[in-house]
Design a protein around this motif. Structure first.
Motif, mmCIF file in Angstrom:
data_model
loop_
_atom_site.group_PDB
_atom_site.id
_atom_site.type_symbol
_atom_site.label_atom_id
_atom_site.label_comp_id
_atom_site.label_asym_id
_atom_site.label_seq_id
_atom_site.Cartn_x
_atom_site.Cartn_y
_atom_site.Cartn_z
ATOM 1 N N LYS A 191 0.940 -4.363 3.778
ATOM 2 C CA LYS A 191 -0.439 -4.423 4.247
ATOM 3 C C LYS A 191 -0.614 -5.492 5.318
ATOM 4 O O LYS A 191 -1.543 -5.428 6.114
ATOM 5 C CB LYS A 191 -1.372 -4.707 3.075
ATOM 6 N N LYS A 192 0.282 -6.474 5.362
ATOM 7 C CA LYS A 192 0.177 -7.551 6.338
ATOM 8 C C LYS A 192 0.668 -7.104 7.714
ATOM 9 O O LYS A 192 -0.005 -7.300 8.717
ATOM 10 C CB LYS A 192 0.966 -8.768 5.869
ATOM 11 N N SER A 193 1.841 -6.456 7.761
ATOM 12 C CA SER A 193 2.414 -6.073 9.053
ATOM 13 C C SER A 193 2.289 -4.580 9.352
ATOM 14 O O SER A 193 2.455 -4.164 10.486
ATOM 15 C CB SER A 193 3.903 -6.475 9.104
ATOM 16 N N GLY A 194 2.042 -3.756 8.325
ATOM 17 C CA GLY A 194 1.933 -2.332 8.518
ATOM 18 C C GLY A 194 3.265 -1.598 8.525
ATOM 19 O O GLY A 194 3.305 -0.382 8.705
ATOM 20 N N GLU A 195 4.390 -2.328 8.355
ATOM 21 C CA GLU A 195 5.705 -1.711 8.367
ATOM 22 C C GLU A 195 5.983 -0.969 7.065
ATOM 23 O O GLU A 195 5.514 -1.376 6.009
ATOM 24 C CB GLU A 195 6.794 -2.797 8.504
ATOM 25 N N VAL A 196 6.763 0.105 7.178
ATOM 26 C CA VAL A 196 7.187 0.852 5.986
ATOM 27 C C VAL A 196 8.289 0.061 5.290
ATOM 28 O O VAL A 196 9.197 -0.465 5.949
ATOM 29 C CB VAL A 196 7.691 2.256 6.374
ATOM 30 N N ILE A 197 8.211 -0.053 3.969
ATOM 31 C CA ILE A 197 9.208 -0.779 3.179
ATOM 32 C C ILE A 197 10.318 0.169 2.795
ATOM 33 O O ILE A 197 10.071 1.176 2.139
ATOM 34 C CB ILE A 197 8.555 -1.418 1.943
ATOM 35 N N LYS A 198 11.554 -0.161 3.182
ATOM 36 C CA LYS A 198 12.757 0.656 2.971
ATOM 37 C C LYS A 198 12.569 1.957 3.651
ATOM 38 O O LYS A 198 12.610 2.981 3.490
ATOM 39 C CB LYS A 198 13.101 0.807 1.500
ATOM 40 N N GLY A 205 0.841 -1.183 0.000
ATOM 41 C CA GLY A 205 0.000 0.000 0.000
ATOM 42 C C GLY A 205 0.880 1.238 0.000
ATOM 43 O O GLY A 205 2.097 1.153 0.192
ATOM 44 N N ARG A 206 0.262 2.391 -0.213
ATOM 45 C CA ARG A 206 1.002 3.653 -0.160
ATOM 46 C C ARG A 206 0.311 4.580 0.825
ATOM 47 O O ARG A 206 -0.911 4.661 0.859
ATOM 48 C CB ARG A 206 1.020 4.309 -1.546
ATOM 49 N N LYS A 207 1.121 5.272 1.622
ATOM 50 C CA LYS A 207 0.574 6.263 2.549
ATOM 51 C C LYS A 207 1.568 7.398 2.669
ATOM 52 O O LYS A 207 2.750 7.247 2.371
ATOM 53 C CB LYS A 207 0.282 5.641 3.917
ATOM 54 N N ARG A 265 5.894 3.326 0.645
ATOM 55 C CA ARG A 265 5.239 2.024 0.497
ATOM 56 C C ARG A 265 5.219 1.343 1.864
ATOM 57 O O ARG A 265 6.157 1.476 2.648
ATOM 58 C CB ARG A 265 6.015 1.137 -0.480
ATOM 59 N N TYR A 266 4.147 0.597 2.150
ATOM 60 C CA TYR A 266 4.082 -0.134 3.408
ATOM 61 C C TYR A 266 3.468 -1.509 3.177
ATOM 62 O O TYR A 266 2.751 -1.735 2.202
ATOM 63 C CB TYR A 266 3.300 0.638 4.477
#
Length: 111
Positions: free
Chosen positions: A104-111, A91-93, A101-102
């Protein structure tokens, strides 16, 4: 959905991401994205979807012969792997004024 100004599609996978193959002959295998082909919506994944290619001798490969190389996989057949090792949707927020990008399963931000 087509974008108004930049006609290049917005993709969830980027070069350098770790992805898991969810469909096809290489189902279940993981690898790093080597290249994203946005025009055809395909990705090259390291060590996945290997094909044999017969090559003639040339300056780069003087011997020639049969080599194995990665073939592109469609984006719909790969899923991003988050920091915990789980395949997840993306997802994007907006965070601190930047779009991130994050998982959707864990809610963590990617990179």
């Amino acid at each position: 959905m087509e974008r108004k100004y930049n006609k290049q599609p917005k993709l969830h996978i980027r070069k350098g991401d770790i992805v898991k193959v969810i469909a096809g002959d290489s189902k279940g295998s993981q690898g790093r994205v080597l290249e994203v082909l946005s025009a055809t919506r395909k990705v090259l994944v390291e060590g996945v979807n290997l094909v044999t290619k017969h090559t003639k001798p040339n300056a780069k490969n003087t011997q020639g012969g049969i080599i194995k190389k990665e073939a592109p996989i469609h984006l719909s057949n790969v899923m991003l792997v988050d920091g915990k090792g789980n395949a997840t949707r993306v997802g994007r927020k907006e965070e601190n004024g930047k779009l991130v990008r994050y998982s959707k399963k864990s809610g963590e931000v990617i990179k």
